[in-house]
Design an enzyme around this catalytic site. Sequence first.
Site, PDB file in Angstrom:
ATOM      1  N   LYS A 131       4.227 -46.455  -2.061  1.00  0.00           N
ATOM      2  CA  LYS A 131       5.646 -46.653  -1.714  1.00  0.00           C
ATOM      3  C   LYS A 131       5.719 -47.848  -0.778  1.00  0.00           C
ATOM      4  O   LYS A 131       4.780 -48.117  -0.032  1.00  0.00           O
ATOM      5  CB  LYS A 131       6.200 -45.417  -0.987  1.00  0.00           C
ATOM      6  CG  LYS A 131       7.699 -45.326  -1.000  1.00  0.00           C
ATOM      7  CD  LYS A 131       8.195 -44.623  -2.252  1.00  0.00           C
ATOM      8  CE  LYS A 131       9.689 -44.683  -2.403  1.00  0.00           C
ATOM      9  NZ  LYS A 131      10.138 -43.828  -3.513  1.00  0.00           N
ATOM     10  N   ASP A 171      14.109 -48.231  -5.461  1.00  0.00           N
ATOM     11  CA  ASP A 171      14.416 -46.988  -4.743  1.00  0.00           C
ATOM     12  C   ASP A 171      15.746 -47.286  -4.054  1.00  0.00           C
ATOM     13  O   ASP A 171      16.471 -48.196  -4.485  1.00  0.00           O
ATOM     14  CB  ASP A 171      13.282 -46.655  -3.742  1.00  0.00           C
ATOM     15  CG  ASP A 171      13.382 -45.234  -3.180  1.00  0.00           C
ATOM     16  OD1 ASP A 171      12.990 -44.294  -3.876  1.00  0.00           O
ATOM     17  OD2 ASP A 171      13.873 -45.059  -2.040  1.00  0.00           O
TER      18      ASP A 171
HETATM   19  O1  2IT Z   1      10.986 -41.975  -5.778  1.00  0.00           O
HETATM   20  C1  2IT Z   1      10.683 -42.402  -6.910  1.00  0.00           C
HETATM   21  O2  2IT Z   1      10.036 -41.736  -7.716  1.00  0.00           O
HETATM   22  C2  2IT Z   1      11.128 -43.757  -7.266  1.00  0.00           C
HETATM   23  N1  2IT Z   1      11.794 -44.406  -6.461  1.00  0.00           N
HETATM   24  C3  2IT Z   1      10.758 -44.357  -8.585  1.00  0.00           C
HETATM   25  C4  2IT Z   1       9.391 -44.951  -8.531  1.00  0.00           C
HETATM   26  C5  2IT Z   1       8.969 -45.725  -9.731  1.00  0.00           C
HETATM   27  O3  2IT Z   1       7.866 -46.305  -9.664  1.00  0.00           O
HETATM   28  O4  2IT Z   1       9.680 -45.775 -10.733  1.00  0.00           O
END
Ligand code: 2IT
Length: 450
Positions: A131, A171
């Site tokens: 993340k 996100d």
């Molecule tokens: O919290 C999540 O799963 C997302 N923001 C999507 C992450 C992604 O790599 O598609």
Amino acid sequence: MAGIGKYSSVDEFMDYVRKKNPAQEEFHQAVEEVIESIWGFMEENPIYFGENILERLVEPERVIMFRVPWRDDNNNIHVNRGFRVEFNSAIGPYKGGLRFHPSVNLGGLKFLGFEQTFKNSLTSLPMGGGKGGSDFDPKGKSDNEIMNFCQSFMQELYRHIGPNTDVPAGDIGVGGKEIGYLFGMYKKLRNEFTGVLTGKGINWGGSLIRPEATGFGAIYFVKEMLSMMNEDIAGKVISVSGFGNVAWGAVLKATQLGAKVVTLSGPDGYIYDPDGVKGKKIDYMLELRATNNDIVEPYAKKYDVDFFPGKRPWERDVDIAIPSAIQNELNGEDAQNLIDNDVTLVAEASNMGCTKEAVDLFHENEIPFGPGKAVNAGGVAVSGLEMSQNSMKLNWTEEEVDEKLHNIMKNIHKTCVEHGKDGDYTNYVKGANIGGFIKVADSMIDQGVV
Ligand code: 2IT
């Protein structure tokens, strides 16, 4: 079997986590929920204690922090902080979104990266957990300022990511527009057109259904939860929080399936639309988002419905509640309100949308409760499908992607039931955490102490 390895209880392990990661409350909360869920399973399978999997699991493999300087439209120079937490790569390249929001800090991103590791494992696709993001606030910024910021952010991030290394996505505060600016700069710096980001535009490597995926997946999961109770979603009244990408997809699918969504919310309060958010009103959510003002009140003015400033939608009498905004947006008091109003089920489309007090209340009252890492896994699942399409250099149809998404959500539900069934009640938190843990922990053991 307690006492195998270094820790004899969840509390003892949590003391270690708190001491080692001071002032990262959201991270502690996310870790504690997982450890509580898997402790009994570990006692039955002491190899995990012997391998010291817990200490290894709560330490990110790598944390990158960097300066992001950028110029606004008046030529003033600003500095934000950029992050990428590369949490766990046992089952695939780091994968997870980028969040641009003033609340972003290291502890918050560690909570999200930790959650992502289990979520991605649940999808059954080969993706590790990561993340990232920045404390940059997109609110009130011009397109030019957002582009400047994204370009500066990628000027550092590009050296740490790659289609086989780490694949970010969107996100909160990062949608298709931002992914475009980020992708453009990555491509320029590397001189390479690859699937390094997901959530891309459809003309340049994106997947159909990716924008809808998180919300659609959440509703597919809710349908599975309802079918366990011999109930259907048609005719159900639903409260949704937020009005961004996740809320939009959830409203769209719930409405298609005959349910009625009566609330949306923003940092400014919530709207109550007794006729339901449907038709053009759903499209209007996208417009509202695109204004970059982060308020939902204009919906109330435009459609002549009530707006409740500073309030949250959980005071409404509904069948189903779907938090779809941000972590800890539904607390113990909100949970009690929903329970008093005989809510049928609660499903988190946001990551850790409910506080620990709220989740405990749902469990005590045997309200089926779906945690974010299961309910919202459809977003990253379709990101995984986007990666597959990019690798194979082909595009699947809308129907193909939607069908795969649907199957993935059904399988996640099955996994939750398999590991979380407790008499007539399913503890989805326990099921999701054990289900996500096994594959990651076993892979770590297979790969040795690295
Ligand atoms: O919290 C999540 O799963 C997302 N923001 C999507 C992450 C992604 O790599 O598609």
